[in-house]
Design a protein around this motif. Structure first.
Motif, mmCIF file in Angstrom:
data_model
loop_
_atom_site.group_PDB
_atom_site.id
_atom_site.type_symbol
_atom_site.label_atom_id
_atom_site.label_comp_id
_atom_site.label_asym_id
_atom_site.label_seq_id
_atom_site.Cartn_x
_atom_site.Cartn_y
_atom_site.Cartn_z
ATOM 1 N N TRP A 1 0.834 -1.208 0.000
ATOM 2 C CA TRP A 1 0.000 0.000 0.000
ATOM 3 C C TRP A 1 0.870 1.260 0.000
ATOM 4 N N LYS A 2 1.947 1.207 0.747
ATOM 5 C CA LYS A 2 2.841 2.383 0.793
ATOM 6 C C LYS A 2 3.420 2.656 -0.598
ATOM 7 N N THR A 3 3.799 1.569 -1.274
ATOM 8 C CA THR A 3 4.333 1.706 -2.637
ATOM 9 C C THR A 3 3.280 2.307 -3.559
ATOM 10 N N TYR A 4 2.059 1.816 -3.435
ATOM 11 C CA TYR A 4 0.959 2.320 -4.269
ATOM 12 C C TYR A 4 0.727 3.815 -4.017
ATOM 13 N N LEU A 5 0.691 4.216 -2.754
ATOM 14 C CA LEU A 5 0.431 5.638 -2.447
ATOM 15 C C LEU A 5 1.575 6.528 -2.931
ATOM 16 N N ARG A 6 2.827 6.039 -2.776
ATOM 17 C CA ARG A 6 3.961 6.823 -3.303
ATOM 18 C C ARG A 6 3.763 7.049 -4.795
ATOM 19 N N TRP A 7 3.341 5.995 -5.480
ATOM 20 C CA TRP A 7 3.129 6.111 -6.919
ATOM 21 C C TRP A 7 2.053 7.151 -7.245
ATOM 22 N N MET A 8 0.934 7.060 -6.526
ATOM 23 C CA MET A 8 -0.173 7.960 -6.844
ATOM 24 C C MET A 8 0.249 9.424 -6.623
ATOM 25 N N VAL A 9 1.050 9.664 -5.580
ATOM 26 C CA VAL A 9 1.509 11.032 -5.307
ATOM 27 C C VAL A 9 2.439 11.511 -6.418
ATOM 28 N N ILE A 10 3.432 10.709 -6.733
ATOM 29 C CA ILE A 10 4.444 11.199 -7.670
ATOM 30 C C ILE A 10 3.875 11.334 -9.080
ATOM 31 N N ASN A 11 2.987 10.436 -9.432
ATOM 32 C CA ASN A 11 2.402 10.519 -10.773
ATOM 33 C C ASN A 11 1.518 11.763 -10.928
ATOM 34 N N SER A 12 0.718 12.077 -9.897
ATOM 35 C CA SER A 12 -0.142 13.269 -9.997
ATOM 36 C C SER A 12 0.671 14.542 -9.972
ATOM 37 N N ALA A 13 1.711 14.553 -9.144
ATOM 38 C CA ALA A 13 2.458 15.802 -8.958
ATOM 39 C C ALA A 13 3.466 16.044 -10.075
ATOM 40 N N ALA A 14 3.833 14.993 -10.813
ATOM 41 C CA ALA A 14 4.943 15.074 -11.778
ATOM 42 C C ALA A 14 4.924 16.314 -12.674
ATOM 43 N N PRO A 15 3.779 16.674 -13.285
ATOM 44 C CA PRO A 15 3.817 17.817 -14.215
ATOM 45 C C PRO A 15 4.203 19.135 -13.540
ATOM 46 N N ALA A 16 4.111 19.208 -12.206
ATOM 47 C CA ALA A 16 4.465 20.457 -11.517
ATOM 48 C C ALA A 16 5.831 20.358 -10.846
ATOM 49 N N LEU A 17 6.549 19.252 -11.066
ATOM 50 C CA LEU A 17 7.866 19.082 -10.436
ATOM 51 C C LEU A 17 8.983 19.375 -11.441
ATOM 52 N N SER A 18 10.214 19.007 -11.069
ATOM 53 C CA SER A 18 11.362 19.359 -11.904
ATOM 54 C C SER A 18 11.390 18.546 -13.204
ATOM 55 N N LYS A 19 12.265 18.969 -14.109
ATOM 56 C CA LYS A 19 12.277 18.468 -15.482
ATOM 57 C C LYS A 19 12.298 16.942 -15.609
ATOM 58 N N PRO A 20 13.133 16.217 -14.845
ATOM 59 C CA PRO A 20 13.135 14.754 -15.036
ATOM 60 C C PRO A 20 11.748 14.132 -14.832
ATOM 61 N N PHE A 21 10.980 14.646 -13.879
ATOM 62 C CA PHE A 21 9.632 14.115 -13.626
ATOM 63 C C PHE A 21 8.678 14.509 -14.758
ATOM 64 N N VAL A 22 8.782 15.774 -15.157
ATOM 65 C CA VAL A 22 7.943 16.258 -16.268
ATOM 66 C C VAL A 22 8.205 15.421 -17.512
ATOM 67 N N ASP A 23 9.490 15.162 -17.788
ATOM 68 C CA ASP A 23 9.848 14.434 -19.009
ATOM 69 C C ASP A 23 9.327 12.997 -18.992
ATOM 70 N N GLU A 24 9.504 12.309 -17.872
ATOM 71 C CA GLU A 24 9.013 10.918 -17.800
ATOM 72 C C GLU A 24 7.494 10.874 -17.982
ATOM 73 N N ASN A 25 6.805 11.804 -17.338
ATOM 74 C CA ASN A 25 5.350 11.880 -17.428
ATOM 75 C C ASN A 25 4.918 12.137 -18.879
ATOM 76 N N PHE A 26 5.616 13.067 -19.515
ATOM 77 C CA PHE A 26 5.316 13.374 -20.921
ATOM 78 C C PHE A 26 5.575 12.152 -21.810
ATOM 79 N N ASN A 27 6.723 11.507 -21.581
ATOM 80 C CA ASN A 27 7.101 10.385 -22.454
ATOM 81 C C ASN A 27 6.060 9.271 -22.449
ATOM 82 N N PHE A 28 5.453 9.037 -21.303
ATOM 83 C CA PHE A 28 4.446 7.972 -21.272
ATOM 84 C C PHE A 28 3.089 8.466 -21.770
#
Ligand SMILES: [Zn+2]
Length: 674
Positions: A302-329
Motif C-alpha cells: 500500500w505504501k508503494t501504491y500511495l507513493r506512486w499515486m503522489v508522484i504521478n499526480s504531482a509530476a507535471p508540476a515538479l522538476s524536469k526529469p519528472f515532467v519528461d518521464e510523465n510526458f514520455n508515457f
C-alpha cells in the motif's frame, strides 16, 4: 450526468501558433480545404476537408489538430496577453489579477521549479514512509485526498441523481492511472504492450525517487497488480453509461457495514467533512474489493501504491526529469505527441484549469459581446421550436410520453458566455514562489469548497467550464445547456457568415446539446433533472430499438485496421450529432420560409452550405495513437464519423447533394430517432 460536445485528448488542451489558414471568415467555409475529386455522396468528410487533410501536418507538440484547436489557439493567444500583463503588475493580494498573474509567473519560473526538485511532495512521501498500520494507511489516504491527490477511490459532494435539488456525499471507483479499466484487462497485443510501457514508466519514476533499479522494478509490478485488482472490480466505460449502475444511495451506517475493514468515521473526521447521513457509494463490487484489499494486501505494498499515486499526480508540476518521464508515457507513447508544448501554453492551460473563473472573466470582456449573447438566444429559441415540432410529429411515440417530453423541453435552461454568478476565490493563497504549492493550494481550496455544499440545496447556477473553453455541454441533473464564450467564435459562430453556415456550425452544436437531454442517458432524467422513467414501457421499447440501429451503425466503422468504434460507448454522442443536425436543419428551413431564397455562394446552395459548415467544423486529424485512446475511452466518435455517420442517415443530406441509393452516404438501413 455532464456531457460535452468534445473531449480533448490530454489535460493540456493548449495549442500551437503555427500559421495554418483559419477558415475563410467571410463565408464561413473554405473551398480551398475541399477535395472535389472525391464524390460528396461517397465520403463527405473527405470531400469537405480532403485538401486540408492532405496538406496539413499535425504540429509536433500536438496529438490532434483541427478547427477546434485552431480556435482554441486563438483564444490562448488572448489569454497569454492577459496573463503576461497580470504577471508584470503587483496587484492587491487576493485580487483576480494577483491570483492569475502569480500563478502564471510561478509556472513560467522553470529555474525555481527545477531547483525545488521533490521538495513540494516531500511531506506526503514522509507521511507515507511512516505508515505502520492499517489505521496509519487510512489517515494518509485522507491526507492525500484533502490535497486533491487521487488514490483508491473518489469521494466528494455531488448531486443526488434521484433528487437533483439535494447535494449528498458520493464515493466512486478510482485509483487507476491508465485511462480506464479496459487497459488493465485487455489481452490483445497492444494492451499487453501498453502495460509493459506503463511498468517501464513507473520503474523510471521510482528510480527518480531514489529506489535502486531492482527495487524500482518490483515496486512498479506491485502497483500494476494492485491497480489491476481495482480495475477488475470497476465498471467498464460502457457500464458507466447506465446511471442505474452508478447509483447506490445508502445510509452511512450501511456504507460502514459494506466496508468493515475501513473506518469511515476516522476518514470523515480526518477530512473535516460536515455531518451527513446518506451516501451514494457505487459500484458496490468495487468497494467490496477495496475492503478485501485493505485486509490482504500488505501495508508495504500500500505504501508503494500511495507513493506512486503522489508522484504521478504531482509530476507535471515538479522538476524536469519528472515532467519528461510523465510526458514520455502519457503524451508521447500513449498519444503520439512528439514534443512538449512551449512552456507558455502549458502555463496558460494550468491557470485556466486552476483559476478558470478569474482568467475567464478577463477573456469574456474582450471576446464576448451582448450582441453575441442575443444572437445565441435567438438561435437556441429557433432550435427549441424545431425540436418541439419534431416531438409532436413523431409517429412512434404515444401522446402520453410526448406530454412528458415537451414538459422537459419547456424547462430547459441555458448558460451562455460566462457565469452570471461568480464564486470568487476568497481564502485562496497564491504566490510566485512555488508552482507546485500553488497547485496544491488550489486543490485544497476546491476540495474544501466542495464539502461546503453537502446537505445544502444544490446551486444550479454553477458552471462546469471556464469561459474560454472551446466546448459546450448538457447537464441532465440541471436540465441545462452551456455554451462558454470560448466556442462562440468562428468557425462555430460567425457574425460575418450567412445563416446556413451558422446553423451547420453552432446550430449543430446547440442541437447536439439539446438532444443530449433525449439521448440514451439524458432521456432517463425528467424535467426536474431527476433519474426517473417518464416514458411508457412501449415507447421506451420503440426508442431502444431505434437507438440500437445507431449502435449497429457505429460498431461497423473501422478507424484503423482491427480498431472499430464502440457503438454502445459512443451512442449518446452519436444520437446528439444525428438528432442535433436534424433539428438544426429544420430550424434553418423555418428561418428561410416565406423569404426570398438566399443566393448560392461559390456554387453551393444554403442546404449544401449547412452540411459543409458541420463538416468543416470537424476537419481534424489525430495521431494514430491519440485516435486509439479516443476509440478506447472517449464517448465521442472520431471526427470523420461525426460527419459521415449522421449525414448518411439523413435524407435531407442526400437531397442537398443529389445522392442516390447505393452510394456510401445513403445508408440502406438508415436510422431514424428524433
Ligand atoms: Zn455531446
Amino acid at each position: 450526468m455532464h456531457k460535452t460536445f468534445f473531449r480533448y485528448g490530454t489535460a493540456a488542451m493548449i495549442l500551437f501558433s503555427l500559421c495554418f489558414s483559419t477558415l475563410a471568415q467571410s463565408k464561413g467555409f473554405d473551398t480551398k480545404r475541399m477535395d472535389t475529386s472525391t464524390n460528396a455522396c461517397d465520403d463527405f468528410f473527405q470531400y469537405a476537408n480532403g485538401t486540408w487533410l492532405r496538406t496539413t501536418e499535425i504540429p509536433a507538440s500536438e496529438s490532434r489538430w483541427g478547427s477546434f484547436n485552431i480556435l482554441a489557439n486563438n483564444n490562448n493567444s488572448m489569454l497569454k496577453e492577459i496573463l503576461e500583463e497580470a504577471a508584470k503588475k503587483r496587484s492587491a493580494k487576493g485580487s483576480d489579477a494577483q491570483l492569475i498573474g502569480d500563478f502564471y509567473s510561478s509556472c513560467m519560473n522553470e529555474a525555481a521549479i527545477n531547483k525545488a526538485r521533490l521538495k513540494p511532495v516531500r511531506p506526503f512521501l514522509r507521511g507515507i514512509d511512516k505508515i505502520k498500520t492499517a489505521t496509519d494507511l487510512e489517515r494518509q489516504l485522507a491526507v492525500l485526498h484533502n490535497a486533491g491527490l487521487p488514490a483508491v477511490f473518489g469521494f466528494g459532494a455531488g448531486p443526488d441523481l434521484k433528487n437533483s435539488n439535494n447535494v449528498i456525499a458520493n464515493a466512486g471507483q478510482g485509483g487507476l492511472t491508465l485511462p480506464n479499466r479496459d487497459y488493465y484487462t485487455g489481452d490483445d497485443a497492444k494492451s499487453v504492450e501498453t502495460r509493459a510501457k506503463f511498468v517501464e514508466y513507473m520503474t523510471n519514476m521510482f528510480k527518480l525517487l531514489g529506489d535502486k533499479p531492482d527495487v524500482a522494478a518490483a515496486n512498479a509490478k506491485t502497483v500494476l497488480d494492485m491497480q489491476t485488482r481495482l480495475a477488475l472490480a470497476s465498471l467498464t466505460p460502457v457500464e458507466r453509461r447506465n446511471p442505474d449502475n452508478t447509483y447506490n444511495k445508502v445510509s452511512l451506517a450501511a456504507a460502514k457495514e459494506m466496508m468493515p475493514n475501513f473506518s469511515w468515521d476516522l476518514y470523515l473526521v480526518d477530512r473535516s467533512v460536515p455531518t451527513f447521513t446518506e451516501i451514494n457509494i457505487a459500484p458496490p463490487k468495487f468497494f467490496a474489493e477495496v475492503n478485501t484489499m485493505l485486509k490482504d494486501v500488505p501495508v508495504e505494498s500500500w505504501k508503494t501504491y500511495l507513493r506512486w499515486m503522489v508522484i504521478n499526480s504531482a509530476a507535471p508540476a515538479l522538476s524536469k526529469p519528472f515532467v519528461d518521464e510523465n510526458f514520455n508515457f502519457f503524451n508521447k507513447y500513449l498519444r503520439g505527441q512528439k514534443e512538449q508544448q512551449p512552456r507558455w501554453k502549458i502555463c496558460v492551460g494550468a491557470v485556466d484549469n486552476n483559476l478558470g473563473e478569474a482568467l475567464g472573466m478577463e477573456f469574456s470582456k474582450k471576446a464576448f459581446t451582448p450582441a453575441a449573447k442575443a444572437r445565441m438566444n435567438e438561435l437556441i429559441d429557433n432550435l427549441m421550436a424545431a425540436l418541439k415540432d419534431r416531438i409532436n410529429g413523431l409517429e412512434w411515440m404515444s401522446a402520453e410520453t410526448k406530454v412528458q417530453a415537451q414538459a422537459k423541453l419547456a424547462t430547459f435552461k441555458r448558460k451562455i458566455g460566462y457565469p452570471d454568478v461568480l464564486r470568487g476565490y476568497k481564502g485562496l493563497t497564491i504566490n510566485r514562489k512555488s508552482y507546485a504549492m500553488n497547485n496544491l493550494n488550489t486543490n485544497r481550496f476546491q476540495v474544501r469548497r466542495n464539502f461546503e455544499d453537502l446537505g445544502k440545496p444544490r446551486d444550479k447556477t454553477r458552471w462546469g467550464f471556464s469561459p474560454p473553453t472551446v466546448n459546450a455541454s448538457y447537464s441532465s441533473v440541471n436540465n441545462d445547456i452551456t455554451f462558454p464564450a470560448g466556442i462562440l467564435q468562428p468557425p462555430f459562430f460567425n457574425f460575418e457568415a450567412d445563416d446556413a453556415i451558422n446553423y451547420g456550425g453552432i446550430g449543430g452544436v446547440i442541437g447536439h446539446e439539446i438532444t443530449h437531454g433525449f439521448d440514451d442517458q439524458g432521456s432517463r432524467y425528467d424535467a426536474d433533472g431527476n433519474l426517473k422513467m417518464w416514458w411508457t414501457d412501449a415507447d421506451r421499447k420503440n426508442f431502444d430499438e431505434r437507438t440500437s440501429c445507431v449502435i449497429k451503425q457505429f460498431d461497423g466503422y473501422e478507424v484503423q485496421p482491427g480498431l472499430f468504434i464502440n457503438g454502445k460507448l459512443t451512442l449518446g454522442e452519436n444520437i446528439g450529432d444525428f438528432a442535433g443536425l436534424t433539428v438544426s436543419y429544420d430550424a434553418l428551413m423555418r428561418s428561410m420560409a416565406g423569404k426570398p431564397r438566399p443566393a448560392n455562394i461559390d456554387g453551393f446552395t444554403p442546404e449544401q452550405r449547412f452540411f459543409l459548415g458541420w463538416a468543416q467544423v470537424w476537419g481534424a486529424k489525430s495521431t494514430a495513437e491519440a485516435e486509439r485512446v479516443q476509440v478506447k475511452s472517449d464517448p465521442h466518435s472520431a471526427a470523420r464519423w461525426r460527419v459521415n455517420g449522421p449525414l448518411s442517415n439523413m435524407p435531407q443530406f442526400a437531397r442537398a447533394f443529389g445522392c442516390k441509393e447505393g452510394q456510401a452516404m445513403v445508408r440502406k438501413d438508415a436510422c431514424s430517432i428524433w
